[in-house]
Write a protein that holds these residues in place. Structure first.
Motif, mmCIF file in Angstrom:
data_model
loop_
_atom_site.group_PDB
_atom_site.id
_atom_site.type_symbol
_atom_site.label_atom_id
_atom_site.label_comp_id
_atom_site.label_asym_id
_atom_site.label_seq_id
_atom_site.Cartn_x
_atom_site.Cartn_y
_atom_site.Cartn_z
ATOM 1 N N LEU A 101 0.851 -1.257 0.035
ATOM 2 C CA LEU A 101 -0.073 -0.012 0.076
ATOM 3 C C LEU A 101 0.935 1.093 -0.068
ATOM 4 O O LEU A 101 1.824 1.414 0.605
ATOM 5 C CB LEU A 101 -1.150 0.088 1.234
ATOM 6 C CG LEU A 101 -1.880 -1.081 1.368
ATOM 7 C CD1 LEU A 101 -2.697 -0.736 2.510
ATOM 8 C CD2 LEU A 101 -2.816 -1.149 0.255
ATOM 9 N N ASN A 102 0.627 2.324 -0.787
ATOM 10 C CA ASN A 102 1.230 3.396 -0.898
ATOM 11 C C ASN A 102 2.541 3.466 -0.978
ATOM 12 O O ASN A 102 3.270 4.170 -0.115
ATOM 13 C CB ASN A 102 0.691 4.263 0.820
ATOM 14 C CG ASN A 102 1.087 5.883 0.407
ATOM 15 O OD1 ASN A 102 0.909 6.535 -0.565
ATOM 16 N ND2 ASN A 102 1.511 6.326 1.773
ATOM 17 N N SER A 103 3.154 3.115 -2.118
ATOM 18 C CA SER A 103 4.288 3.078 -2.451
ATOM 19 C C SER A 103 4.986 4.341 -2.809
ATOM 20 O O SER A 103 4.143 5.283 -2.663
ATOM 21 C CB SER A 103 4.550 2.162 -3.717
ATOM 22 O OG SER A 103 4.268 0.707 -3.652
ATOM 23 N N THR A 104 6.175 4.450 -2.573
ATOM 24 C CA THR A 104 6.947 5.806 -2.732
ATOM 25 C C THR A 104 6.346 6.514 -4.111
ATOM 26 O O THR A 104 6.445 5.764 -5.129
ATOM 27 C CB THR A 104 8.603 5.500 -2.703
ATOM 28 O OG1 THR A 104 8.641 4.993 -1.272
ATOM 29 C CG2 THR A 104 8.895 6.951 -2.681
ATOM 30 N N ASN A 105 5.983 7.818 -3.697
ATOM 31 C CA ASN A 105 5.634 8.688 -4.898
ATOM 32 C C ASN A 105 4.624 8.105 -6.061
ATOM 33 O O ASN A 105 4.432 8.271 -7.111
ATOM 34 C CB ASN A 105 6.907 8.803 -5.795
ATOM 35 C CG ASN A 105 7.821 9.948 -5.021
ATOM 36 O OD1 ASN A 105 7.603 10.491 -4.281
ATOM 37 N ND2 ASN A 105 9.061 9.433 -5.235
ATOM 38 N N THR A 106 3.672 7.444 -5.284
ATOM 39 C CA THR A 106 2.426 6.908 -6.060
ATOM 40 C C THR A 106 1.227 7.414 -5.893
ATOM 41 O O THR A 106 0.060 7.127 -6.231
ATOM 42 C CB THR A 106 2.212 4.986 -6.029
ATOM 43 O OG1 THR A 106 2.073 5.057 -4.840
ATOM 44 C CG2 THR A 106 3.567 4.476 -6.599
ATOM 45 N N GLN A 107 1.209 8.450 -4.851
ATOM 46 C CA GLN A 107 -0.004 9.171 -4.610
ATOM 47 C C GLN A 107 -0.730 9.729 -5.791
ATOM 48 O O GLN A 107 -0.251 10.501 -6.557
ATOM 49 C CB GLN A 107 0.178 10.283 -3.301
ATOM 50 C CG GLN A 107 0.674 9.513 -2.199
ATOM 51 C CD GLN A 107 2.325 9.106 -2.330
ATOM 52 O OE1 GLN A 107 2.870 9.730 -2.884
ATOM 53 N NE2 GLN A 107 2.608 8.129 -1.541
ATOM 54 N N ARG A 108 -1.897 9.691 -5.858
ATOM 55 C CA ARG A 108 -2.746 10.017 -6.926
ATOM 56 C C ARG A 108 -3.723 11.454 -6.544
ATOM 57 O O ARG A 108 -4.204 11.312 -5.476
ATOM 58 C CB ARG A 108 -3.608 9.063 -7.772
ATOM 59 C CG ARG A 108 -2.864 8.164 -8.423
ATOM 60 C CD ARG A 108 -3.863 7.024 -8.760
ATOM 61 N NE ARG A 108 -4.680 7.596 -9.510
ATOM 62 C CZ ARG A 108 -5.788 6.877 -9.977
ATOM 63 N NH1 ARG A 108 -6.242 5.645 -9.535
ATOM 64 N NH2 ARG A 108 -6.993 7.508 -10.513
ATOM 65 N N LEU A 109 -3.866 12.476 -7.326
ATOM 66 C CA LEU A 109 -4.798 13.523 -7.065
ATOM 67 C C LEU A 109 -5.909 13.528 -7.978
ATOM 68 O O LEU A 109 -6.007 13.103 -9.207
ATOM 69 C CB LEU A 109 -4.168 14.792 -7.365
ATOM 70 C CG LEU A 109 -2.724 15.051 -6.876
ATOM 71 C CD1 LEU A 109 -2.006 16.372 -7.019
ATOM 72 C CD2 LEU A 109 -2.880 14.922 -5.179
ATOM 73 N N MET A 110 -7.128 13.546 -7.598
ATOM 74 C CA MET A 110 -8.265 13.725 -8.211
ATOM 75 C C MET A 110 -9.177 15.101 -7.791
ATOM 76 O O MET A 110 -9.545 15.101 -6.779
ATOM 77 C CB MET A 110 -9.141 12.515 -8.091
ATOM 78 C CG MET A 110 -10.362 12.298 -9.138
ATOM 79 S SD MET A 110 -11.004 10.659 -8.809
ATOM 80 C CE MET A 110 -9.988 9.574 -9.477
#
Length: 383
Positions: A142-151
């Motif tokens: 879960l929540n790998s480095t720099n994989t956060q997404r914006l919507m």
């Protein structure tokens, strides 16, 4: 949006008022709609928090926090009629706050969300594992480095927002702008959700351009340790099955996944081997496209539980899995899957019990499938 008047052979414009004119608010309406129906955003998402303020040393709240099917965190910001000037900055802050969340913190936050929203009978771990289609939380990333997404979700986006969003997108930040438009016709209200950044055409082009580079990268990058381990295990397992009396997996290739499956003779139903860090399983998986078909086959088999378990020689776990689509009947074994010295024993166990499982369920499964079809074809009696 236009309504087609077939009689007059004309189109009539459908009224599109503002959310505020309809009395809708960002927090009590748009946010609630998306929290309960995240598929409206164009993909499968698991909402794990709403009005989340669990950040250290700040009292800020993000609107919705979700997981996508790859285990990435998705920050969803809703702005109703107008995106405002600061939505991108807000979302970037929230993404940075979330970037340090561990698996344990995410599960804890999700469980708090379930408890707060009257769903305390649900377990965050089970929901996450099933959503991501794993069988063991230890295998989930879960929540790998720099994989956060914006919507971003709004009825209208200001130029400064779209310009910044496009720049971020071009620099590798995963984001989407979703335009929401209310429509009114007579006494009915409708909501249209449309992705405007990136446009579907641009998104397809980006995928096409990156496909070759991604393919080349995947061929040179080594599998992570767990994937390579599973691949090696399945390679040995399949070879061993080919030299056994069980012919289910003769045409199966080694996999990096936790499972390999073989057909049962019934569409959508299979015999499955599962290999995880702490558990191995053999199972009958009922995964037809229609939920009611799976449940009916399961119930018909479950009615024969005593006979089937006597034939198999062990007590089985009967997992109807309401209200989810897939049902399972399985027999587990506690293991230390990452100790390669135990693999021969595990493989022998799989061969022995899968051979017996196939023998036990092959005919009853076919009969249950036929009975299911007849039952669903019978006309419903009316009074």
């Amino acid at each position: 949006m236009y309504k087609i008047d077939q009689t007059a052979n004309r189109i009539i414009e459908v009224d599109s008022p503002k959310f505020s004119e309809l009395g809708f608010t960002e927090r009590h309406h748009l946010q609630e709609w998306l929290a309960h129906t995240p598929a409206a955003l164009g993909e499968e998402l698991l909402i794990i928090q709403k009005e989340f303020d669990g950040f250290d040393d700040t009292r800020e709240r993000l609107d919705l926090l979700a997981l996508d099917k790859d285990g990435n965190l998705v920050v969803i910001e809703n702005k109703l009629d107008d995106s405002g000037r600061d939505v991108v900055w807000q979302a970037l802050k929230y993404a940075s706050y979330c970037s340090t969340f561990t698996k344990e913190q995410i599960i804890k936050a999700y469980q708090e969300f379930l408890n707060k929203n009257g769903r305390s009978d649900e377990y965050a771990i089970s929901n996450v594992v099933e959503f991501l289609e794993y069988s063991d939380l230890e295998e989930v990333v879960l929540n790998s480095t720099n994989t956060q997404r914006l919507m971003f979700v709004a009825a209208n986006f200001r130029k400064e927002v779209t310009s910044t969003a496009l720049w971020l997108l071009g620099n590798g930040i995963s984001l989407q702008c979703m335009k929401v438009t209310p429509y009114r016709h007579d006494n009915d209200l409708y909501l249209n959700v449309e992705q405007i950044i990136p446009t579907p055409e641009a998104e397809e082009l980006m995928i096409s351009i990156n496909a070759k580079a991604k393919e080349e990268k995947e061929t040179v990058v080594k599998m992570n340790s767990a994937s390579r381990l599973r691949h090696d295990f399945w390679e040995q397992t399949i070879n061993a099955f080919q030299n056994s009396d069980c012919h289910l997996f003769e045409n199966i290739s080694p996999s990096k996944d936790q499972w390999i499956s073989a057909g049962s003779g019934v569409s959508g139903c299979s015999f499955l081997l599962n290999f995880g860090k702490s558990e191995a399983r053999i199972e009958v998986t009922l995964a037809r496209s229609q939920l009611n078909e799976n449940k009916l086959i399961f119930d018909l088999l479950n009615a024969q539980q005593m006979q089937l378990e006597a034939e198999f020689g062990h007590q089985l776990t009967w997992y109807r899995n309401d209200p989810k689509k897939v049902s399972r009947i399985y027999y587990p074994l506690d293991i230390d899957g990452y100790d390669k010295e135990t693999w021969p024993e595990i493989i022998d166990w799989m061969i022995k019990h899968m051979t017996q499982l196939e023998k036990t369920f092959k005919v009853p499964l076919l009969e249950a499938a036929e009975q299911m079809k007849k039952t669903l074809q019978e006309p419903t009696s009316t009074v």
